[in-house]
Motif scaffolding. Structure first.
Motif, short mmCIF file in Angstrom:
data_model
loop_
_atom_site.label_atom_id
_atom_site.label_comp_id
_atom_site.label_asym_id
_atom_site.label_seq_id
_atom_site.Cartn_x
_atom_site.Cartn_y
_atom_site.Cartn_z
N UNK A 38 0.83 -1.21 0.00
CA UNK A 38 0.00 0.00 0.00
C UNK A 38 0.86 1.26 0.00
N UNK A 39 1.91 1.26 0.81
CA UNK A 39 2.78 2.43 0.85
C UNK A 39 3.46 2.63 -0.49
N UNK A 40 3.92 1.53 -1.09
CA UNK A 40 4.60 1.65 -2.40
C UNK A 40 3.66 2.22 -3.44
N UNK A 41 2.39 1.77 -3.45
CA UNK A 41 1.42 2.28 -4.43
C UNK A 41 1.16 3.77 -4.21
N UNK A 42 1.02 4.17 -2.94
CA UNK A 42 0.77 5.59 -2.65
C UNK A 42 1.98 6.45 -3.04
N UNK A 43 3.18 5.94 -2.79
CA UNK A 43 4.39 6.70 -3.12
C UNK A 43 4.56 6.84 -4.64
N UNK A 44 4.27 5.77 -5.36
CA UNK A 44 4.34 5.83 -6.83
C UNK A 44 3.38 6.89 -7.36
N UNK B 293 0.60 9.35 4.90
CA UNK B 293 1.84 8.98 5.60
C UNK B 293 1.60 8.84 7.10
N UNK B 294 0.80 9.75 7.65
CA UNK B 294 0.52 9.68 9.09
C UNK B 294 -0.21 8.38 9.42
#
Length: 285
Positions: free
Chosen positions: A153-159, A187-188
């Protein structure tokens, strides 16, 4: 068993073989099925009761071990939580700079479960892609599946963050693109989820130690902090200027009383508030 319960057939055979040997060692051949015969049902019920007692003892032991592991890990995790990513929009030249808070938070958590070093730059910041790879591997290390899901999920949001948030400062031909942070709340939330999973995992590395947070640039990391300090300086200078003007103009007693009320009730409290807020921990809301 392999057919109806699932799993690897060889693993089931191994488990049965070990159980067979154990029953022979404790002289419980009455529980071993013989060709063409059914085992003693009463003996099986007795063995099941013994097994239930044993399983409860194992579960109680595991619960105690987990409680002790949580007690050991909580001080370190609580210290890391002091630097949780904030929902304040960051000021950065690109997504990587704005995501520095979450990247560093995840780096410190990963190092609690695996002390293998993580490459960083001269300011102590790591590459988010490297951190997410290590974060995903915590699923195998801790047995908590949500680590891999969180990393995805973090990787998708960062992309997505790398492609959105860009805008042109000058619409003309000579304009240049600037970056606007839009993912602070995400991020929070991700930081809080990582802290929850760390507590669910509980069992830290045997050499777990808290690494210091990476250095941050207050102006670029958390603009409102600098704005508070700038506001305090401006109001202080403004108050000083007004006082000098009143002195030079030979102001009346009434003017001094009015200025005293304004300074005491409005200016000084606001300056004090701005100073307190501006000097608080830059990573907290």
């Amino acid at each position: 068993m392999a057919k109806y319960c699932g799993g690897d057939e060889e693993e089931w055979n191994l488990r049965w073989g070990l159980a067979y040997l154990h029953l022979e060692e404790v002289d419980r051949q009455d529980l071993l099925p013989k060709r063409g015969e059914l085992p003693d049902r009463a003996a099986l019920r007795e063995a099941a009761a013994d097994a239930d007692v044993l399983l409860r003892a194992i579960e109680a032991r595991q619960s105690e071990q987990r409680r002790l592991a949580l007690l050991k890990s909580e001080p370190l995790l609580a210290k890391i939580d002091e630097d949780l990513p904030t929902a304040t929009e960051k000021n950065g030249r690109n997504a990587a700079e704005c995501w520095a808070d979450l990247t560093d938070h995840l780096r410190r958590i990963v190092l609690l479960f695996s002390h293998d070093p993580i490459p960083t730059d001269n300011r102590g910041h790591a590459d988010l892609a490297v951190i997410l790879d290590r974060l995903s591997k915590l699923e195998t290390r801790t047995g908590v599946r949500e680590w891999h899901t969180l990393a995805v999920r973090i990787r998708a949001a960062y992309d997505l963050a790398q492609h959105t948030g860009w805008y042109s400062v000058d619409p003309g031909q000579n304009g240049f693109a600037a970056y606007g942070d839009e993912f602070a709340p995400i991020r929070a939330e991700a930081g809080r989820k990582a802290s929850q999973l760390a507590r669910a995992s509980a069992y830290l590395d045997s050499k777990a130690d808290l690494v210091p947070a990476a250095a941050i640039n207050r102006d670029r990391y958390d603009p409102p902090r600098s704005a508070y300090l700038a506001g305090a300086i401006f109001l202080s200078l403004l108050g000083t200027a007004v006082t000098i003007v009143l002195i030079c103009a030979g102001a009346s007693t009434e003017a001094w009383v009015t200025w005293g009320y304004v300074a005491g009730v409005v200016v000084i409290p606001i300056v004090a508030l701005f100073i307190v807020v501006g000097t608080l921990h830059a990573r907290r809301e």
